[in-house]
Design a protein around this motif. Structure first.
Motif, PDB file in Angstrom:
ATOM      1  N   ILE A 164       1.125  -1.159  -0.066  1.00 47.81           N
ATOM      2  CA  ILE A 164      -0.233   0.301   0.436  1.00 47.81           C
ATOM      3  C   ILE A 164       0.743   1.298   0.461  1.00 47.81           C
ATOM      4  O   ILE A 164       1.948   1.932   0.638  1.00 47.81           O
ATOM      5  N   LYS A 165       0.566   2.084  -1.070  1.00 45.49           N
ATOM      6  CA  LYS A 165       0.908   2.915  -1.535  1.00 45.49           C
ATOM      7  C   LYS A 165       0.380   4.396  -0.553  1.00 45.49           C
ATOM      8  O   LYS A 165      -0.917   4.662  -1.317  1.00 45.49           O
ATOM      9  N   THR A 166       0.779   5.864   0.070  1.00 44.38           N
ATOM     10  CA  THR A 166      -0.719   6.909   0.106  1.00 44.38           C
ATOM     11  C   THR A 166       0.441   8.044  -0.024  1.00 44.38           C
ATOM     12  O   THR A 166       1.031   8.208   0.499  1.00 44.38           O
ATOM     13  N   TYR A 167      -0.959   8.963  -0.378  1.00 43.57           N
ATOM     14  CA  TYR A 167      -0.786  10.178  -0.504  1.00 43.57           C
ATOM     15  C   TYR A 167      -1.306  10.970  -0.273  1.00 43.57           C
ATOM     16  O   TYR A 167      -2.460  11.302   0.334  1.00 43.57           O
ATOM     17  N   LEU A 168      -1.083  12.018   0.549  1.00 46.00           N
ATOM     18  CA  LEU A 168      -1.753  13.595   1.509  1.00 46.00           C
ATOM     19  C   LEU A 168      -2.423  12.663   2.275  1.00 46.00           C
ATOM     20  O   LEU A 168      -4.038  13.198   1.887  1.00 46.00           O
ATOM     21  N   LEU A 169      -1.859  12.401   3.430  1.00 42.73           N
ATOM     22  CA  LEU A 169      -2.905  12.609   3.967  1.00 42.73           C
ATOM     23  C   LEU A 169      -3.255  13.923   4.643  1.00 42.73           C
ATOM     24  O   LEU A 169      -2.715  14.837   4.665  1.00 42.73           O
ATOM     25  N   GLU A 170      -4.768  14.342   5.444  1.00 44.80           N
ATOM     26  CA  GLU A 170      -5.792  15.462   5.543  1.00 44.80           C
ATOM     27  C   GLU A 170      -4.991  15.690   7.279  1.00 44.80           C
ATOM     28  O   GLU A 170      -5.761  15.247   7.766  1.00 44.80           O
ATOM     29  N   LYS A 171      -3.800  15.777   7.282  1.00 45.96           N
ATOM     30  CA  LYS A 171      -3.643  16.110   8.816  1.00 45.96           C
ATOM     31  C   LYS A 171      -4.237  17.349  10.118  1.00 45.96           C
ATOM     32  O   LYS A 171      -3.749  17.264  10.894  1.00 45.96           O
ATOM     33  N   SER A 172      -4.082  18.633   8.914  1.00 51.16           N
ATOM     34  CA  SER A 172      -4.951  19.527   9.456  1.00 51.16           C
ATOM     35  C   SER A 172      -6.191  18.994  10.071  1.00 51.16           C
ATOM     36  O   SER A 172      -6.689  19.286  10.863  1.00 51.16           O
ATOM     37  N   ARG A 173      -6.960  17.618  10.050  1.00 48.24           N
ATOM     38  CA  ARG A 173      -8.166  17.672  10.426  1.00 48.24           C
ATOM     39  C   ARG A 173      -7.566  17.661  11.801  1.00 48.24           C
ATOM     40  O   ARG A 173      -8.950  17.026  12.932  1.00 48.24           O
ATOM     41  N   THR A 175      -6.128  18.893  14.403  1.00 52.24           N
ATOM     42  CA  THR A 175      -6.398  20.266  15.171  1.00 52.24           C
ATOM     43  C   THR A 175      -7.864  20.769  14.689  1.00 52.24           C
ATOM     44  O   THR A 175      -7.952  22.020  15.416  1.00 52.24           O
ATOM     45  N   PHE A 176      -8.030  20.976  13.422  1.00 49.00           N
ATOM     46  CA  PHE A 176      -9.178  21.025  13.025  1.00 49.00           C
ATOM     47  C   PHE A 176     -11.209  20.762  12.380  1.00 49.00           C
ATOM     48  O   PHE A 176      -9.873  19.568  11.307  1.00 49.00           O
ATOM     49  N   GLN A 177     -11.925  20.388  12.459  1.00 48.22           N
ATOM     50  CA  GLN A 177     -13.154  20.277  11.807  1.00 48.22           C
ATOM     51  C   GLN A 177     -14.235  21.459  11.593  1.00 48.22           C
ATOM     52  O   GLN A 177     -14.528  21.777  11.996  1.00 48.22           O
ATOM     53  N   ALA A 178     -14.130  21.304  10.408  1.00 51.20           N
ATOM     54  CA  ALA A 178     -15.554  21.713   9.951  1.00 51.20           C
ATOM     55  C   ALA A 178     -16.824  21.298  10.662  1.00 51.20           C
ATOM     56  O   ALA A 178     -17.051  20.645  11.678  1.00 51.20           O
ATOM     57  N   LYS A 179     -18.248  22.773  10.485  1.00 48.04           N
ATOM     58  CA  LYS A 179     -19.155  22.237  11.649  1.00 48.04           C
ATOM     59  C   LYS A 179     -20.344  20.852  10.747  1.00 48.04           C
ATOM     60  O   LYS A 179     -19.460  21.063   9.577  1.00 48.04           O
ATOM     61  N   ALA A 180     -19.928  20.110  12.178  1.00 48.91           N
ATOM     62  CA  ALA A 180     -20.726  19.148  11.515  1.00 48.91           C
ATOM     63  C   ALA A 180     -19.851  17.818  11.396  1.00 48.91           C
ATOM     64  O   ALA A 180     -20.506  16.665  10.490  1.00 48.91           O
ATOM     65  N   GLU A 181     -18.484  18.305  11.249  1.00 49.42           N
ATOM     66  CA  GLU A 181     -17.320  16.863  10.686  1.00 49.42           C
ATOM     67  C   GLU A 181     -16.414  16.678  12.149  1.00 49.42           C
ATOM     68  O   GLU A 181     -16.613  16.971  13.069  1.00 49.42           O
ATOM     69  N   ARG A 182     -15.993  15.549  11.742  1.00 45.15           N
ATOM     70  CA  ARG A 182     -15.424  15.158  12.226  1.00 45.15           C
ATOM     71  C   ARG A 182     -13.830  14.343  12.386  1.00 45.15           C
ATOM     72  O   ARG A 182     -12.946  14.034  11.389  1.00 45.15           O
ATOM     73  N   ASN A 183     -12.819  13.474  13.518  1.00 35.91           N
ATOM     74  CA  ASN A 183     -11.421  13.500  13.201  1.00 35.91           C
ATOM     75  C   ASN A 183     -12.127  12.296  13.607  1.00 35.91           C
ATOM     76  O   ASN A 183     -12.658  11.404  12.717  1.00 35.91           O
ATOM     77  N   TYR A 184     -10.289  12.204  13.023  1.00 37.69           N
ATOM     78  CA  TYR A 184     -10.064  10.313  12.095  1.00 37.69           C
ATOM     79  C   TYR A 184     -10.665   9.247  13.564  1.00 37.69           C
ATOM     80  O   TYR A 184     -11.068   9.226  14.668  1.00 37.69           O
ATOM     81  N   HIS A 185     -11.266   8.209  12.570  1.00 35.12           N
ATOM     82  CA  HIS A 185     -12.296   7.265  13.653  1.00 35.12           C
ATOM     83  C   HIS A 185     -11.466   6.608  14.969  1.00 35.12           C
ATOM     84  O   HIS A 185     -12.518   6.647  15.185  1.00 35.12           O
ATOM     85  N   ILE A 186     -10.197   6.352  15.270  1.00 35.34           N
ATOM     86  CA  ILE A 186      -9.613   5.688  15.731  1.00 35.34           C
ATOM     87  C   ILE A 186      -9.694   6.899  16.896  1.00 35.34           C
ATOM     88  O   ILE A 186      -9.862   5.940  18.113  1.00 35.34           O
ATOM     89  N   PHE A 187      -9.508   8.135  17.520  1.00 36.58           N
ATOM     90  CA  PHE A 187     -10.057   8.611  18.264  1.00 36.58           C
ATOM     91  C   PHE A 187     -11.199   8.241  18.691  1.00 36.58           C
ATOM     92  O   PHE A 187     -11.154   8.441  20.061  1.00 36.58           O
ATOM     93  N   GLY A 216     -10.932  20.644  18.785  1.00 36.95           N
ATOM     94  CA  GLY A 216     -11.367  19.640  18.242  1.00 36.95           C
ATOM     95  C   GLY A 216     -10.658  18.404  18.182  1.00 36.95           C
ATOM     96  O   GLY A 216     -11.386  17.667  16.963  1.00 36.95           O
ATOM     97  N   LEU A 217      -9.819  18.226  18.502  1.00 38.70           N
ATOM     98  CA  LEU A 217      -8.703  16.905  18.777  1.00 38.70           C
ATOM     99  C   LEU A 217      -9.540  15.824  18.775  1.00 38.70           C
ATOM    100  O   LEU A 217      -9.381  14.789  18.737  1.00 38.70           O
ATOM    101  N   CYS A 218     -10.998  15.983  19.531  1.00 38.84           N
ATOM    102  CA  CYS A 218     -11.803  15.159  20.169  1.00 38.84           C
ATOM    103  C   CYS A 218     -12.887  15.580  21.139  1.00 38.84           C
ATOM    104  O   CYS A 218     -13.398  16.858  21.668  1.00 38.84           O
ATOM    105  N   ASP A 219     -14.131  15.063  20.256  1.00 34.79           N
ATOM    106  CA  ASP A 219     -15.031  15.843  20.474  1.00 34.79           C
ATOM    107  C   ASP A 219     -16.403  15.145  21.266  1.00 34.79           C
ATOM    108  O   ASP A 219     -16.066  14.043  21.181  1.00 34.79           O
ATOM    109  N   ALA A 220     -15.805  15.635  22.550  1.00 36.48           N
ATOM    110  CA  ALA A 220     -16.501  15.268  23.928  1.00 36.48           C
ATOM    111  C   ALA A 220     -17.688  14.642  23.696  1.00 36.48           C
ATOM    112  O   ALA A 220     -18.666  13.500  24.625  1.00 36.48           O
TER     113      ALA A 220
END
Length: 716
Positions: A164-173, A175-187, A216-220
């Motif tokens: 598996i080769k990966t490209y451009l992970l959205e790391k900005s997510r 520390t910040f998520q737009a309204k009604a969006e969430r962080n990565y599932h693993i958290f 928004g690192l963790c949406d309580a």
């Protein structure tokens, strides 16, 4: 089944055909030349079972209904010549699901050689990658926030491993998520498992109590409801990735530390931060989990070390700079965790015997255009420009090969070449070139970069300046015009992290941390301040005040451009199959078709361009046998007396179409211009109608004569 075979090739006809197939026949797959159009039904369908897989195994394309398994079978049969699958589409269109179905087909048909568990490992890698690389967005509850190329290796037509080769992970997510969006599932999966005995030491329940930083690192509010499916317990993610049980708790400790890092509070006014208090609970948890000193973390979160010609001194950071430093560290840590997980997955999928042939699956982000578009959308759309150019070349190459094989003379028309747009982005003094130059400047800023863009490219036909007085620019992409906000471009492209903080992590006693932060070849760099402050910084700092590692570190755009060029070079040496996933509506409602949204995506993914290219040549192709079977009713008695199929067809078409430019007779096929098959169908319909009229006339006459004969006999 194939849109190119439509009698009339234009946008309304294509849309009408897809709509009818989707709503009336519940057919989600349709061919369009070399493209398989896949419309997301938003409900499970019984078309992916094992019996369906083996029904398509060994069959040729066209023998059965359009299906992703048919395309996978073609790639499997032609794996020696390398026929990768390129899957693209909007977020929520079904790209990840399509990639999983293709992987399932290859592992089912190919089986496994030697290691019987390899098939399970290949399939289990998808949920692992989704846990660490997918997140909920407004458009998709399981959106992939990275691109990936999966190469499945074969030996003797059996699966031996994968990479598996990966490209451009959205790391900005992170520390910040737009309204009604969430962080990565693993958290969320980690927080949902906070009560497990082995995870109590991570202090995740402290987060669940509502101590969550606005970053928004963790949406309580959503911790307990997220990830309660098959992956609610994070151990299930680590096992298929080949993470030893001894390293699992350390991995979860790093993830928990990232969450606690987001809760560290930096007080003070904008121009000067107040040193962190060692009693800060989030700071204490962060340091305890990673085994580092709280005083050192406090020092380097709020200060930056500057080295000049003759001395070294500390510069206090403003509150905003300290917050940027904290967030940069969080993004860097998660990026390293993601890279480490990918390497672990690849290690578990590696084959000791190697492989002779392979099949690639490219699950790449589709063209994106939101209300606010930033650096991530720019890179994604840049990748789509490159893929669209490759797609155009493949369409023309395929057309040309068939015309040459059939000895058909045809002059290629000019197609919509997007090379000028690509040059605008990646060429000399292009957008990326100017961005990288700005990132090298000690006082480089988004506003300064925007002004350089206006001065350099306002004369370009693919570049525009918005009318609103904001730092933004518009790029005229092949799919649509997109306005990008310059805010954050320079910082995201630098991807700078506090060098001293990373040094603390490297000095940790944790073996996993040492592996995480020493794996990458380029060293981390110091965070660049946005503003100049401090009594000893009155003048403009020289380049010598920058750490040497920053001068040599490649920017994110440079790394992405290099990896993208390698991908294009690899794909350019093959003949890919294309799967274009379409999102039928924004409400995620099953079997609801929004024509406006569908046509936007058909334009963006090249389906309508394929139709246009086909319409410019000879889009309808029939073998001579197929033509004679279909239009035998249109042939004259003299033509039917012939023995050569090609000669019979040539004589018939000369009489029926009259204009030689409307068709061409090849070696084994007859080629028609757009609309000619529809005209022949109309002639065929008239001939059958006339024949039916003759039959009805004779039958009605016979019935009338019989009734008259009976009536006369009864009267006499």
């Amino acid at each position: 089944d194939d849109l190119v075979a439509l009698g009339y090739l234009h946008e309304p006809a294509v849309l009408h055909s897809l709509r009818r197939r989707f709503l009336e026949a519940k057919a989600i797959y349709t061919y369009c030349g070399i493209i398989l159009v896949a419309i997301n039904p938003y409900e499970p369908l019984p078309i992916y079972e094992e019996e369906v897989i083996y029904a398509y195994s060994g069959r040729n394309m066209g023998d059965m209904d359009p299906h992703i398994f048919a395309l996978a079978e073609e790639a499997y049969k032609q794996m020696v010549s390398s026929r990768p699958l390129i899957i693209s589409g909007e977020s929520g269109a079904g790209k990840t699901a399509s990639a999983k179905y293709a992987m399932r087909y290859f592992t089912a048909v190919g089986g496994c050689l030697g290691d019987s568990s390899m098939e399970e490992k290949v399939l289990a890698s998808s949920p692992v990658m989704e846990a660490f690389g997918n997140a909920k967005t407004t458009r998709n509850d399981n959106s992939s926030r990275f691109g990936r190329y999966i190469e499945i290796g074969f030996s003797q037509a059996r699966v031996t491993g994968a990479t598996i080769k990966t490209y451009l992970l959205e790391k900005s997510r992170v520390t910040f998520q737009a309204k009604a969006e969430r962080n990565y599932h693993i958290f969320y999966q980690l927080c949902a498992s906070a009560t497990l005995p082995e995870l109590r030491g991570l202090a995740l329940s402290w987060l669940s109590a509502g101590h969550s930083h606005p970053s928004g690192l963790c949406d309580a509010g959503g911790q307990t409801s997220a990830g309660r499916g098959a992956w609610a317990v994070p151990h299930a993610c680590a096992v298929p990735a080949g993470v030893p049980e001894a390293d699992q708790l350390e991995l979860f400790s790093v993830l928990a530390a990232i969450l606690h890092l987001g809760n560290i509070v930096v007080r003070g006014r904008d121009r000067r931060s107040v040193p962190l208090q060692p009693a800060d609970e989030a700071l204490g948890l962060f340091c305890t989990l990673l085994g580092i000193e709280a005083l050192q973390v406090t020092r380097w979160l709020c200060h930056r070390k500057l080295v000049t010609a003759g001395e070294t001194y500390l510069k206090p950071l403003s509150r905003q700079q300290a917050l940027d430093s904290r967030d940069a560290l969080a993004k860097y840590m998660y990026g390293q965790v993601f890279r480490w997980m990918v390497s672990r997955v690849n290690r578990s999928l590696r084959s000791l015997e190697g492989h002779r042939t392979s099949i690639g699956i490219l699950d790449i982000y589709g063209f994106e255009m939101f209300e606010l578009n930033s650096f991530e959308q720019f890179c994604i759309n840049y990748a789509n420009e490159k893929l669209q150019q490759l797609f155009n070349l493949h369409v023309f190459k395929r057309e040309q090969e068939e015309y040459v094989t059939e000895e058909i003379p045809w002059v290629f028309i000019d197609f919509c070449d997007n090379q000028p747009c690509i040059e605008l982005i990646e060429g000399r003094l292009g957008i990326l070139d100017l961005l990288n130059e700005e990132c090298k400047m000690p006082q480089g800023s988004d506003g300064s970069w925007a002004q350089k863009l206006y001065q350099t490219h306002l004369g370009s036909s693919h570049f525009q300046k918005p009318k609103r007085p904001t730092d933004a620019f518009v790029v005229c992409h092949f799919a649509s015009k997109v306005e990008y906000q310059c805010d954050g471009f320079v910082e995201k492209n630098r991807d700078a992290v506090p060098e001293e903080l990373v040094g603390l992590l490297r000095a940790s006693k944790s073996a996993l941390l040492a592996e995480l932060f020493l794996e990458e070849g380029d060293g981390p760099v110091s965070l660049q301040s946005r503003r100049s402050s401090g009594p000893r910084m009155a003048g403009r700092p020289s380049r010598r005040s920058l750490p040497s590692s920053q001068k040599s570190k490649k920017s994110i755009s440079s790394q992405f451009k290099a990896s993208l060029n390698r991908l294009m070079e690899m794909l350019g040496s093959t003949t890919p199959h294309y799967i274009r996933c379409i999102k039928p509506n924004d409400g995620k409602q099953p079997f609801v078709f929004d024509s406006r949204r569908a046509v936007e995506q058909l334009r963006a993914c090249g389906v309508l361009e394929t139709i246009r290219i086909s319409a410019s040549g000879y889009p309808s192709r029939w073998t001579y046998q197929e033509f004679l079977e279909r239009y035998r009713a249109l042939l004259s008695r003299e033509e039917l007396m012939g023995t050569d199929e090609k000669q019979i067809c040539s004589l018939a078409l000369e009489r029926l179409l009259q204009d030689p430019s409307k068709y061409q007779c090849g070696k084994s096929k007859v080629f028609f211009r757009a609309g000619q098959v529809a005209y022949l169908e109309e002639l065929w319909y008239r001939r059958l109608r006339a024949a039916c009229t003759v039959l009805q006339r004779h039958l009605r006459g016979w019935l009338a004569r019989r009734r008259f004969g009976r009536a006369r006999a009864a009267a006499v």
